[in-house]
Design a protein around this motif. Structure first.
Motif, PDB file in Angstrom:
ATOM      1  N   ALA A 243       4.041 -16.680  -7.086  1.00  0.00           N
ATOM      2  CA  ALA A 243       5.386 -16.760  -6.517  1.00  0.00           C
ATOM      3  C   ALA A 243       5.348 -17.297  -5.084  1.00  0.00           C
ATOM      4  O   ALA A 243       6.237 -18.047  -4.680  1.00  0.00           O
ATOM      5  CB  ALA A 243       6.062 -15.398  -6.555  1.00  0.00           C
TER       6      ALA A 243
ATOM      7  N   ARG B  96      11.160 -14.818  -8.875  1.00  0.00           N
ATOM      8  CA  ARG B  96      11.478 -15.835  -7.860  1.00  0.00           C
ATOM      9  C   ARG B  96      12.772 -16.563  -8.222  1.00  0.00           C
ATOM     10  O   ARG B  96      13.618 -16.815  -7.361  1.00  0.00           O
ATOM     11  CB  ARG B  96      10.322 -16.815  -7.721  1.00  0.00           C
ATOM     12  CG  ARG B  96      10.528 -17.801  -6.605  1.00  0.00           C
ATOM     13  CD  ARG B  96       9.286 -18.654  -6.394  1.00  0.00           C
ATOM     14  NE  ARG B  96       9.552 -19.657  -5.405  1.00  0.00           N
ATOM     15  CZ  ARG B  96       8.903 -19.768  -4.264  1.00  0.00           C
ATOM     16  NH1 ARG B  96       7.935 -18.927  -3.979  1.00  0.00           N
ATOM     17  NH2 ARG B  96       9.203 -20.722  -3.418  1.00  0.00           N
TER      18      ARG B  96
ATOM     19  N   THR C 246      16.322 -16.335  -6.078  1.00  0.00           N
ATOM     20  CA  THR C 246      17.001 -17.529  -5.576  1.00  0.00           C
ATOM     21  C   THR C 246      18.476 -17.516  -5.977  1.00  0.00           C
ATOM     22  O   THR C 246      19.359 -17.803  -5.158  1.00  0.00           O
ATOM     23  CB  THR C 246      16.318 -18.807  -6.098  1.00  0.00           C
ATOM     24  OG1 THR C 246      14.948 -18.786  -5.697  1.00  0.00           O
ATOM     25  CG2 THR C 246      16.984 -20.059  -5.580  1.00  0.00           C
TER      26      THR C 246
END
Length: 134
Positions: A61, A96, A100
């Motif tokens: 990540a 991840r 986001t």
């Protein structure tokens, strides 16, 4: 510069002193090794294979090729299967991705925390419910 005692410990544990230790300022060198020795390599509540897979996921990540290489090799040393290695990376990519999305959509933390609590309660109730298999 790492102390002579710490160098000897590293050589015993790892067969050598890793080059990254030279990148640390002197006050942090011995301390950094103790973090690796006592937490990452030492006996804790997590099994070594679990820690290696977590490390691999975090490294993937963070997109750190150094840490990916190390933790993947560590996971394989701890007999993680190719499928487990792939799953650890896949889970990290999902975290991840959704991080986001959450940040980009500016979802409120309190709202998210309340939703999470509701979902966990629902799943817990589903798990506790008697099965209709009878």
């Amino acid at each position: 510069m790492v102390s002579t005692e710490t160098k000897a410990e590293m050589e015993e544990y790892l067969g050598r002193v890793p080059s990254w230790i030279d990148g640390l300022p002197e006050p942090a060198a011995d301390h950094s090794w103790r973090i690796v020795r006592d937490f990452e390599l030492g006996e804790t509540e997590l099994e070594q294979r679990e820690k290696a897979l977590i490390g691999l996921g975090a490294a993937a990540a963070l997109q750190c090729p150094y840490c990916v290489r190390f933790h993947k090799a560590e996971a394989k040393l701890e007999e993680a299967t190719d499928e487990q290695v792939s799953e650890a990376v896949g889970i990290a990519s999902g975290v991840r991705y959704f991080s986001t999305v959450l940040h980009g959509a500016e979802i409120g933390h309190e709202e998210f925390a309340a939703e999470t609590e509701e979902m966990i309660d629902h799943v817990r109730n589903q798990q506790a419910a008697p099965s209709d298999d009878d």
